[in-house]
Design an enzyme around this catalytic site. Structure first.
Site, PDB file in Angstrom:
ATOM      1  N   GLU A 238       0.797  -1.223   0.000  1.00 13.97           N
ATOM      2  CA  GLU A 238       0.000   0.000   0.000  1.00 13.97           C
ATOM      3  C   GLU A 238       0.836   1.282   0.000  1.00 13.97           C
ATOM      4  OE1 GLU A 238      -3.847   0.030   2.122  1.00 13.97           O
ATOM      5  OE2 GLU A 238      -3.117  -1.789   3.099  1.00 13.97           O
ATOM      6  N   HIS A 254      10.449 -26.027   5.097  1.00 12.61           N
ATOM      7  CA  HIS A 254       9.894 -27.275   4.577  1.00 12.61           C
ATOM      8  C   HIS A 254       9.386 -27.124   3.147  1.00 12.61           C
ATOM      9  CE1 HIS A 254       9.994 -29.471   8.452  1.00 12.61           C
ATOM     10  NE2 HIS A 254       9.917 -28.241   8.949  1.00 12.61           N
ATOM     11  N   LYS A 349     -12.888  -1.023  -5.937  1.00 13.13           N
ATOM     12  CA  LYS A 349     -14.163  -0.808  -5.261  1.00 13.13           C
ATOM     13  C   LYS A 349     -15.179  -0.168  -6.191  1.00 13.13           C
ATOM     14  CE  LYS A 349     -12.435  -0.432  -0.516  1.00 13.13           C
ATOM     15  NZ  LYS A 349     -12.263   0.452   0.666  1.00 13.13           N
TER      16      LYS A 349
END
Length: 355
Positions: A238, A254, A349
């Protein structure tokens, strides 16, 4: 030279994020005051089945911090919900915090509605908007925080009142958290990383220079510094407007470590790892980190570390977060990008609302 040119920084930082960063210790002081004056009855939450934090983005990171901070302290489960719907196990025994800085986050509002329907004990945290209105209409407990800043810059307001609420309800011990140390250490970090401090003496500025043109990889430790790693990843997204990724020890040993063999068709020099460190790391974790770093060194990869500061667990977490915030700010400045606007989220949005 740009990093030490205050006029250049001011010209790029049109949204004045540096002001919010400089005021973060003061924000935390005000948040402590808000938390100390909530007047929540001690018998407000008696069933004690667990704690839920519902929110998105900057309003949700406080939940991750809470999980990390209380992982070895609290006897009830804590979950963070970043979705429209609540998990099926959430019921009236769960203390549910609905967190939305604006008060208009649609996922948080949906969670509020479901929590209400299930009879959950709801506490809302917001600066206004629809959430504040609903909490008032339903006579649910509301923690009102100051408006006027990006949610990601309001961590003190969004988190500390939650912790203070749990103290009031005797779910955590007040003596476990040294707020005076927190404010003192944050002030020291501010003075060490402010724009007036030159590059040669400013860790955040020098780290930003190392990161320029790179993809940040932030490595934390499960249950210890994982929330810090997550937070810094989103701050690079951001504030700096760059892709970034995070992972944790021991899990990354792993799987992700195989990517550092260098046999794949990816230039490893495109990445810049940042290790979130703490002087209380367990012996085996410390060894894992050191071996991972040695492998990277053999491959010619440059990396750095952010070490937590202070003695109290709350101070340790917030200190590392604050240093990371400064790094993400200066990386934006180096790229001549205003850290404050989030145009891609605004565009998303807008398109979502058009459907």
């Amino acid at each position: 030279m740009k990093m030490d040119d205050l006029q250049a920084i001011e010209k790029i930082d049109r949204g004045k994020m540096r002001k919010l960063l400089l005021e973060f210790p003061l924000q935390c002081k005000k948040a402590i005051w808000i938390g100390d004056n909530l007047n929540i009855p001690q018998n407000y939450f008696q069933k004690r089945g667990g704690i839920g934090i519902c929110g998105m983005g900057g309003s949700a990171i406080g939940g991750e911090v809470l999980k990390t901070l209380l992982s070895e302290k609290i006897k009830v489960p804590i979950f963070v919900n970043r979705d429209y719907n609540l998990p099926r196990y959430i019921d009236k025994k769960i203390l549910t915090f609905i967190v939305s800085y604006s008060g208009n986050t649609e996922e948080a509002l949906s969670s509020y509605k479901e929590a209400k329907e299930r009879g959950c004990l709801v506490i809302s945290i917001s600066s206004g908007g629809k959430l504040k209105k609903l909490a008032g209409e339903d006579k649910n407990f509301l923690i009102t925080i100051p408006p006027g800043m990006p949610p990601r810059n309001a961590l003190g307001y969004l988190f500390i009142p939650v912790l203070k609420t749990l103290e009031s309800l005797r779910l955590v011990e007040k003596k476990d958290y040294n707020y005076n140390e927190l404010l003192e250490v944050l002030s020291i970090i501010r003075d060490r990383h402010s724009p007036e401090v030159p590059l040669k003496k400013n860790f955040a500025k020098s780290t930003a220079c190392e990161l320029l043109g790179k993809i940040p990889l932030i490595y934390g430790v499960e249950g210890k510094t994982d929330a810090i790693a997550c937070r810094l990843k989103t701050q690079f997204n951001e504030n700096s407007k760059v892709a970034a990724f995070w992972n944790v020890f021991p899990e990354l040993n792993h799987n992700e470590i195989v990517g550092w063999t260098g046999v794949g068709k990816v230039d490893l020099r495109e990445f810049y790892p940042i290790f979130i460190r703490d002087d209380e790391e367990k012996k085996r974790i410390k060894k894992r980190i050191e071996i991972t770093q040695s492998i990277m060194k053999e491959k010619g990869i440059r990396w750095t570390e952010i070490w937590s500061e202070g003695k109290n667990p709350l101070t340790k977490i917030f200190s590392s977060i604050y240093i990371g915030d400064w790094i993400s700010f200066y990386l934006a400045i180096l790229q001549e990008i205003d850290p404050t606007p989030i145009k891609m989220i605004d565009l998303f949005k807008k398109r979502l609302n058009e459907l």
